[in-house]
Design a protein around this motif. Structure first.
Motif, PDB file in Angstrom:
ATOM      1  N   ASP A   1     -19.317  43.230 -41.097  1.00 27.74           N
ATOM      2  CA  ASP A   1     -19.643  43.360 -39.678  1.00 27.74           C
ATOM      3  C   ASP A   1     -18.468  42.914 -38.819  1.00 27.74           C
TER       4      ASP A   1
ATOM      5  N   ALA B   1     -17.884  51.095 -39.489  1.00 27.94           N
ATOM      6  CA  ALA B   1     -19.254  51.069 -39.994  1.00 27.94           C
ATOM      7  C   ALA B   1     -19.414  51.950 -41.229  1.00 27.94           C
TER       8      ALA B   1
ATOM      9  N   VAL C   1     -22.467  50.617 -32.960  1.00 27.57           N
ATOM     10  CA  VAL C   1     -21.862  49.706 -33.935  1.00 27.57           C
ATOM     11  C   VAL C   1     -22.925  48.768 -34.503  1.00 27.57           C
TER      12      VAL C   1
ATOM     13  N   SER D   1     -20.505  50.564 -44.823  1.00 28.55           N
ATOM     14  CA  SER D   1     -21.661  51.135 -45.508  1.00 28.55           C
ATOM     15  C   SER D   1     -21.318  51.491 -46.952  1.00 28.55           C
TER      16      SER D   1
ATOM     17  N   CYS E   1     -25.329  50.266 -37.149  1.00 24.42           N
ATOM     18  CA  CYS E   1     -24.750  50.506 -38.460  1.00 24.42           C
ATOM     19  C   CYS E   1     -24.568  49.225 -39.271  1.00 24.42           C
TER      20      CYS E   1
ATOM     21  N   THR F   1     -15.893  45.622 -38.903  1.00 26.40           N
ATOM     22  CA  THR F   1     -16.304  46.732 -38.038  1.00 26.40           C
ATOM     23  C   THR F   1     -16.026  46.408 -36.577  1.00 26.40           C
TER      24      THR F   1
END
Length: 120
Positions: free
Chosen positions: A54, A96, A14, A100, A17, A57
């Motif tokens: 973040d 993630a 995690v 992205s 990423c 995620t």
């Protein structure tokens, strides 16, 4: 010991990423302008600074861990901790990948806003 290694592996995947997508260099229609490299660096920095991705995620990893723990508890071949680790990994990777893609979109839109002909 096996469970601790699994938890560290989940955290590592995690964490690795976290900035993915922010380093994206999109395809342009035509020749880059002289300002492209500096604009690209500024847009990538903008995408990298979006820390809410973040947090999302991490939240996906926690939700996956909870779901995996429940499923692991009811599975005869595994326990709740194994299910939690598997669920955290699945949720974290999913979050993630989503983060992205969103960071890549920020880079593209930022460059378009600065007048570059971004096609993807």
């Amino acid at each position: 010991m096996k469970h601790i290694i699994s938890i560290i592996a989940v955290a590592g995947v995690v964490g690795a990423c976290a900035d993915s997508g922010a380093n994206y260099t999109p395809v342009l229609d035509g020749t880059p302008t002289p300002a492209f490299q500096s604009d690209l660096a500024a847009c990538q920095s903008l995408a990298r600074d979006q820390r809410q991705f973040d947090q999302e995620t991490a939240a996906a990893a926690v939700m996956g861990a909870g779901a995996g723990a429940l499923l692991g508890e009811f599975d005869d071949d595994s326990d709740a901790l194994e299910g939690a680790v598997a669920g955290a990994l699945a949720g974290g990777v999913s979050g993630a990948v989503n983060a992205s893609g969103r960071r890549e979109a920020i880079v593209c839109e930022c460059l378009r806003g600065r007048g570059h002909r971004v096609v993807g």
